[in-house]
Design an enzyme around this catalytic site. Structure first.
Site, PDB file in Angstrom:
ATOM      1  CG  ASP A   1      -1.843  -1.101   1.346  1.00 41.78           C
ATOM      2  OD1 ASP A   1      -2.207  -1.638   0.289  1.00 41.78           O
ATOM      3  OD2 ASP A   1      -2.214  -1.449   2.480  1.00 41.78           O
TER       4      ASP A   1
HETATM    5  N1  URA Z   1      -1.302  -5.848   4.208  1.00 40.13           N
HETATM    6  C1  URA Z   1      -1.729  -4.564   4.206  1.00 40.13           C
HETATM    7  O1  URA Z   1      -2.693  -4.241   4.879  1.00 40.13           O
HETATM    8  N2  URA Z   1      -1.047  -3.677   3.461  1.00 40.13           N
HETATM    9  C2  URA Z   1       0.026  -3.980   2.719  1.00 40.13           C
HETATM   10  O2  URA Z   1       0.599  -3.103   2.062  1.00 40.13           O
HETATM   11  C3  URA Z   1       0.446  -5.297   2.738  1.00 40.13           C
HETATM   12  C4  URA Z   1      -0.227  -6.226   3.492  1.00 40.13           C
END
Ligand code: URA
Length: 261
Positions: free
Chosen positions: A123
């Site tokens: 993310d």
């Molecule tokens: N889980 C999440 O919530 N975000 C990420 O970027 C990776 C795994």
């Protein structure tokens, strides 16, 4: 004159040869366009052109000089496979394109002579280990749920850590897209500077915002999230945030072995 005629005949048939050259799907995978299986789909669905002509037959072989396009975009052929480990900072997106014009992980790479792609995604607000490579087949396997590749995160959370919550995370929690697989979860203690409880969470699925949603489902809010391990790759202090390095031959071999390549 006679020679010329011969030459142009060869050119016309090069795209449909069955011997010599390399299989089109292999070339596309090596160029980082897609995995071999996905490349086959691109070919059979008529999205690939060789020397300006649609080629939809699997097994077509192409030579160095053939011009390949996928969905009207020229494919740069690359036979050298490259692998980089990046320590992604928060505030950068890990997809190759962004319609909102935000900074991309590919913008962080300097002196990388080929086009590489992130293997999976983190993310915008997650930091840590991201593998970037032009090895389409390896990417496909590392990110396909069938191969169950493990990813470890350190989550800084607010909320009370108790055995029930940890137990639920470990057993799997119900999310809107179904129950998550069991996870490995360790409580690492409190980060007094930020007032956060630290959890080390290892999962082998790759659902959207999975760690954040799992924590939310048991009443914990993730404030910081960092990936520290991806398959056999581990992020250590030698790669600072925003920096990257090439993988060693041993690391590449170990990754490939993990996914039966
Ligand atoms: N889980 C999440 O919530 N975000 C990420 O970027 C990776 C795994």
């Amino acid at each position: 004159m006679v020679e010329r005629k011969k030459e142009s005949k060869v050119k016309k048939t090069a795209a449909t040869e069955t011997t010599g050259g390399e299989r089109l799907q292999k070339v596309l995978a090596q160029a980082g366009v897609a995995s071999r299986r996905q490349a086959e789909e691109l070919i059979t669905s008529g999205k690939v052109k060789v020397n300006g002509k649609v080629v939809s037959v699997l097994g077509t072989r192409v030579r160095e000089k053939d011009r390949i396009e996928v969905e009207q975009m020229p494919v740069e052929r690359e036979t050298t496979l490259r692998y980089y480990l990046l320590n992604k900072p928060v505030g950068v997106i890990s997809t190759a394109r962004d319609e909102r014009g935000r900074k991309k992980v590919l913008d962080l790479l300097e002196n990388v002579p080929v086009r590489v792609y992130p293997a999976g995604r983190l993310d915008f607000d997650t930091s840590g280990l991201l593998l970037l490579t032009n090895d389409g087949e390896l990417t496909y396997r590392l990110t396909h749920p069938r191969f169950g590749v493990e990813k470890t995160y350190i989550a800084g959370v607010t909320g009370e850590i108790d055995p029930q919550r940890l137990g639920r995370l470990r057993r799997g929690v119900m999310l809107e897209d179904g129950k998550t697989a069991p996870a490995k979860v360790r409580y690492l203690g409190t980060d007094p500077r930020r007032g956060l409880e630290l959890l080390e969470i290892t999962i082998h699925e790759g659902r959207n915002r999975q760690v954040r949603r799992m924590c939310q489902a048991v009443g914990l809010t993730v404030t910081t999230l960092k990936r520290t391990r991806f398959a056999s790759l581990v992020l250590n202090r030698e790669v600072a945030s925003g920096e990257y390095r090439q993988l060693t031959a041993q690391e590449i071999q170990s990754l490939r072995q993990q996914v039966s390549l």
